[in-house]
Design a protein around this motif. Structure first.
Motif, PDB file in Angstrom:
ATOM      1  N   GLU A  31       9.118   5.933  -7.937  1.00  0.00           N
ATOM      2  CA  GLU A  31       7.800   5.796  -8.537  1.00  0.00           C
ATOM      3  C   GLU A  31       6.783   5.528  -7.441  1.00  0.00           C
ATOM      4  O   GLU A  31       7.088   4.905  -6.433  1.00  0.00           O
ATOM      5  CB  GLU A  31       7.784   4.652  -9.540  1.00  0.00           C
ATOM      6  N   THR A  32       5.579   5.996  -7.651  1.00  0.00           N
ATOM      7  CA  THR A  32       4.488   5.769  -6.724  1.00  0.00           C
ATOM      8  C   THR A  32       3.541   4.757  -7.338  1.00  0.00           C
ATOM      9  O   THR A  32       3.164   4.888  -8.494  1.00  0.00           O
ATOM     10  CB  THR A  32       3.723   7.077  -6.455  1.00  0.00           C
ATOM     11  N   ILE A  33       3.189   3.769  -6.564  1.00  0.00           N
ATOM     12  CA  ILE A  33       2.263   2.744  -7.017  1.00  0.00           C
ATOM     13  C   ILE A  33       0.973   2.888  -6.229  1.00  0.00           C
ATOM     14  O   ILE A  33       0.984   2.917  -4.998  1.00  0.00           O
ATOM     15  CB  ILE A  33       2.843   1.332  -6.805  1.00  0.00           C
ATOM     16  N   LYS A  34      -0.153   3.007  -6.932  1.00  0.00           N
ATOM     17  CA  LYS A  34      -1.460   3.085  -6.282  1.00  0.00           C
ATOM     18  C   LYS A  34      -2.202   1.800  -6.570  1.00  0.00           C
ATOM     19  O   LYS A  34      -2.138   1.277  -7.671  1.00  0.00           O
ATOM     20  CB  LYS A  34      -2.248   4.268  -6.836  1.00  0.00           C
ATOM     21  N   PHE A  35      -2.886   1.269  -5.553  1.00  0.00           N
ATOM     22  CA  PHE A  35      -3.648   0.041  -5.741  1.00  0.00           C
ATOM     23  C   PHE A  35      -4.859   0.049  -4.828  1.00  0.00           C
ATOM     24  O   PHE A  35      -4.949   0.824  -3.889  1.00  0.00           O
ATOM     25  CB  PHE A  35      -2.780  -1.192  -5.491  1.00  0.00           C
ATOM     26  N   THR A  36      -5.778  -0.808  -5.132  1.00  0.00           N
ATOM     27  CA  THR A  36      -6.993  -0.962  -4.350  1.00  0.00           C
ATOM     28  C   THR A  36      -6.983  -2.347  -3.722  1.00  0.00           C
ATOM     29  O   THR A  36      -6.505  -3.294  -4.331  1.00  0.00           O
ATOM     30  CB  THR A  36      -8.224  -0.817  -5.262  1.00  0.00           C
ATOM     31  N   TYR A  37      -7.470  -2.449  -2.526  1.00  0.00           N
ATOM     32  CA  TYR A  37      -7.542  -3.745  -1.862  1.00  0.00           C
ATOM     33  C   TYR A  37      -8.937  -3.923  -1.288  1.00  0.00           C
ATOM     34  O   TYR A  37      -9.705  -2.976  -1.184  1.00  0.00           O
ATOM     35  CB  TYR A  37      -6.478  -3.867  -0.765  1.00  0.00           C
ATOM     36  N   TRP A  38      -9.242  -5.123  -0.915  1.00  0.00           N
ATOM     37  CA  TRP A  38     -10.528  -5.444  -0.328  1.00  0.00           C
ATOM     38  C   TRP A  38     -10.249  -6.039   1.033  1.00  0.00           C
ATOM     39  O   TRP A  38      -9.658  -7.100   1.148  1.00  0.00           O
ATOM     40  CB  TRP A  38     -11.229  -6.478  -1.214  1.00  0.00           C
ATOM     41  N   SER A  88     -10.173  -5.165   5.682  1.00  0.00           N
ATOM     42  CA  SER A  88     -10.377  -4.312   6.844  1.00  0.00           C
ATOM     43  C   SER A  88      -9.174  -3.388   7.052  1.00  0.00           C
ATOM     44  O   SER A  88      -8.187  -3.455   6.348  1.00  0.00           O
ATOM     45  CB  SER A  88     -10.558  -5.187   8.084  1.00  0.00           C
ATOM     46  N   GLY A  89      -9.291  -2.536   8.057  1.00  0.00           N
ATOM     47  CA  GLY A  89      -8.208  -1.627   8.404  1.00  0.00           C
ATOM     48  C   GLY A  89      -6.956  -2.354   8.841  1.00  0.00           C
ATOM     49  O   GLY A  89      -5.832  -1.914   8.567  1.00  0.00           O
ATOM     50  N   ASP A  90      -7.124  -3.499   9.498  1.00  0.00           N
ATOM     51  CA  ASP A  90      -5.969  -4.291   9.924  1.00  0.00           C
ATOM     52  C   ASP A  90      -5.203  -4.832   8.720  1.00  0.00           C
ATOM     53  O   ASP A  90      -3.980  -4.879   8.705  1.00  0.00           O
ATOM     54  CB  ASP A  90      -6.399  -5.449  10.814  1.00  0.00           C
ATOM     55  N   GLU A  91      -5.940  -5.220   7.691  1.00  0.00           N
ATOM     56  CA  GLU A  91      -5.281  -5.699   6.479  1.00  0.00           C
ATOM     57  C   GLU A  91      -4.546  -4.567   5.766  1.00  0.00           C
ATOM     58  O   GLU A  91      -3.483  -4.754   5.208  1.00  0.00           O
ATOM     59  CB  GLU A  91      -6.301  -6.348   5.537  1.00  0.00           C
ATOM     60  N   LYS A  92      -5.126  -3.364   5.830  1.00  0.00           N
ATOM     61  CA  LYS A  92      -4.482  -2.204   5.208  1.00  0.00           C
ATOM     62  C   LYS A  92      -3.128  -1.936   5.865  1.00  0.00           C
ATOM     63  O   LYS A  92      -2.153  -1.622   5.196  1.00  0.00           O
ATOM     64  CB  LYS A  92      -5.373  -0.981   5.333  1.00  0.00           C
ATOM     65  N   LYS A  93      -3.051  -2.091   7.173  1.00  0.00           N
ATOM     66  CA  LYS A  93      -1.785  -1.893   7.882  1.00  0.00           C
ATOM     67  C   LYS A  93      -0.727  -2.900   7.409  1.00  0.00           C
ATOM     68  O   LYS A  93       0.445  -2.585   7.363  1.00  0.00           O
ATOM     69  CB  LYS A  93      -1.988  -2.055   9.392  1.00  0.00           C
ATOM     70  N   GLY A  94      -1.155  -4.090   7.047  1.00  0.00           N
ATOM     71  CA  GLY A  94      -0.252  -5.118   6.552  1.00  0.00           C
ATOM     72  C   GLY A  94       0.395  -4.753   5.234  1.00  0.00           C
ATOM     73  O   GLY A  94       1.505  -5.149   4.932  1.00  0.00           O
ATOM     74  N   TYR A  95      -0.328  -3.991   4.438  1.00  0.00           N
ATOM     75  CA  TYR A  95       0.230  -3.576   3.152  1.00  0.00           C
ATOM     76  C   TYR A  95       1.207  -2.463   3.355  1.00  0.00           C
ATOM     77  O   TYR A  95       2.136  -2.263   2.707  1.00  0.00           O
ATOM     78  CB  TYR A  95      -0.876  -3.131   2.194  1.00  0.00           C
TER      79      TYR A  95
END
Length: 51
Positions: free
Chosen positions: A35-42, A44-51
């Motif tokens: 399954e693919t899970i899509k989500f939105t976060y708030w 920076s780019g560094d935080e996106k890498k953490g996810y």
């Protein structure tokens, strides 16, 4: 009194969410499908890498 009503409403909402989430997991148990899970976060780019 208004705060108590809001607190009870929030507790009921959280309970319903937990019940529906548990049910959804139980139905998919034993399945090999991915399954693919899509989500939105708030953040920076560094935080996106953490996810």
């Amino acid at each position: 009194m208004k705060r108590r009503g809001m607190a009870l409403g929030l507790a009921a909402l959280m309970t319903c969410t937990a019940l529906f989430t548990t049910t959804a997991k139980a139905e998919n148990k034993g399945s090999d499908e991915k399954e693919t899970i899509k989500f939105t976060y708030w953040g920076s780019g560094d935080e996106k890498k953490g996810y």
